[in-house]
Design a protein around this motif. Sequence first.
Motif, short mmCIF file in Angstrom:
data_model
loop_
_atom_site.label_atom_id
_atom_site.label_comp_id
_atom_site.label_asym_id
_atom_site.label_seq_id
_atom_site.Cartn_x
_atom_site.Cartn_y
_atom_site.Cartn_z
N GLU A 37 0.81 -1.15 0.09
CA GLU A 37 0.03 -0.26 -0.05
C GLU A 37 0.90 1.28 0.04
O GLU A 37 2.04 1.31 0.49
N ALA A 38 0.42 2.48 -0.52
CA ALA A 38 1.14 3.56 -0.50
C ALA A 38 1.20 4.04 1.16
O ALA A 38 0.35 3.90 1.86
N THR A 39 2.62 4.76 1.19
CA THR A 39 2.90 4.98 2.68
C THR A 39 2.95 6.55 2.80
O THR A 39 2.90 7.03 3.90
N ASN A 40 2.70 7.10 1.75
CA ASN A 40 2.82 8.56 1.70
C ASN A 40 1.26 9.12 1.97
O ASN A 40 0.30 8.80 1.16
N ASN A 41 1.12 9.50 3.21
CA ASN A 41 -0.03 9.93 3.85
C ASN A 41 -0.23 11.44 3.73
O ASN A 41 -1.21 12.23 4.30
N SER A 42 0.49 12.07 2.99
CA SER A 42 0.33 13.73 3.02
C SER A 42 -0.79 14.02 2.01
O SER A 42 -1.33 13.25 1.39
N ALA A 43 -0.95 15.52 2.06
CA ALA A 43 -2.40 15.76 1.55
C ALA A 43 -1.95 15.85 -0.10
O ALA A 43 -0.73 16.30 -0.21
N VAL A 44 -2.90 15.97 -0.81
CA VAL A 44 -2.89 16.28 -2.19
C VAL A 44 -2.45 17.94 -2.44
O VAL A 44 -3.09 18.66 -1.95
N ASP A 45 -1.36 17.83 -3.46
CA ASP A 45 -1.13 19.15 -3.82
C ASP A 45 -2.26 19.87 -4.47
O ASP A 45 -2.65 19.44 -5.57
N ALA A 46 -2.83 20.95 -3.74
CA ALA A 46 -4.15 21.52 -4.47
C ALA A 46 -3.71 22.22 -5.83
O ALA A 46 -4.73 22.48 -6.45
N LEU A 47 -2.55 22.54 -6.00
CA LEU A 47 -2.16 23.24 -7.18
C LEU A 47 -1.41 22.38 -8.14
O LEU A 47 -0.44 22.82 -8.65
N TRP A 48 -1.70 21.18 -8.22
CA TRP A 48 -0.92 20.15 -8.93
C TRP A 48 -0.66 20.52 -10.45
O TRP A 48 0.29 20.10 -11.04
N TRP A 49 -1.67 21.42 -11.28
CA TRP A 49 -1.51 21.67 -12.45
C TRP A 49 -0.29 22.61 -12.82
O TRP A 49 0.11 22.64 -13.72
N MET A 50 0.19 23.25 -11.75
CA MET A 50 1.17 24.19 -11.90
C MET A 50 2.45 23.76 -12.12
O MET A 50 3.19 24.12 -12.99
N ARG A 51 2.60 22.49 -11.99
CA ARG A 51 3.85 21.86 -11.83
C ARG A 51 3.95 21.54 -13.38
O ARG A 51 5.23 20.94 -13.83
N LEU A 52 2.87 21.39 -14.22
CA LEU A 52 3.15 21.09 -15.53
C LEU A 52 3.53 22.20 -16.29
O LEU A 52 4.12 22.08 -17.64
N GLY A 53 3.68 23.26 -15.88
CA GLY A 53 4.16 24.48 -16.69
C GLY A 53 3.30 24.92 -17.73
O GLY A 53 4.05 25.63 -18.68
N ASP A 54 1.97 24.63 -17.82
CA ASP A 54 1.38 25.09 -18.99
C ASP A 54 0.49 26.41 -18.56
O ASP A 54 -0.37 26.26 -17.82
N GLU A 55 0.70 27.44 -19.40
CA GLU A 55 -0.25 28.57 -18.54
C GLU A 55 -1.67 28.69 -18.91
O GLU A 55 -2.46 29.32 -18.29
N GLN A 56 -2.07 27.77 -20.03
CA GLN A 56 -3.28 27.70 -20.32
C GLN A 56 -4.01 27.17 -19.16
O GLN A 56 -5.38 27.22 -18.93
N LEU A 57 -3.39 26.12 -18.50
CA LEU A 57 -4.10 25.54 -17.09
C LEU A 57 -4.49 26.50 -16.13
O LEU A 57 -5.29 26.55 -15.36
N ASN A 58 -3.73 27.54 -16.02
CA ASN A 58 -3.89 28.48 -14.95
C ASN A 58 -5.05 29.57 -15.26
O ASN A 58 -5.45 30.11 -14.29
N ASP A 59 -5.68 29.36 -16.33
CA ASP A 59 -6.74 30.39 -16.66
C ASP A 59 -8.23 29.95 -16.19
O ASP A 59 -8.41 28.81 -16.03
#
Length: 59
Positions: A37-59
Motif C-alpha cells: 500500500e502507499a505509505t505517503n499519507n500527505s495531503a494532495v497538492d491543491a495546485l498540481w497543474w502548476m507543476r506542468l508548466g502550462d499557462e493555459q491551465l492557469n486560466d
Amino acid sequence: MTRTPLLLLGVLMLPACAVGPDYKRPPEIKASPDWTEATNNSAVDALWWMRLGDEQLND
C-alpha cells in the motif's frame, strides 16, 4: 385512449433489462504478494497543474 398500448409496451420492454442466463461472475483477482500500500499519507497538492508548466491551465 386506453392504457392497453402503454401496458403492452411496458411488458415488452421488461426483458430488455435482464442480464441473461449466461451471466457468469468474473473471477476474483488476487493481488501480487509483492504489492504494498502507499505509505505517503500527505495531503494532495491543491495546485498540481502548476507543476506542468502550462499557462493555459492557469486560466
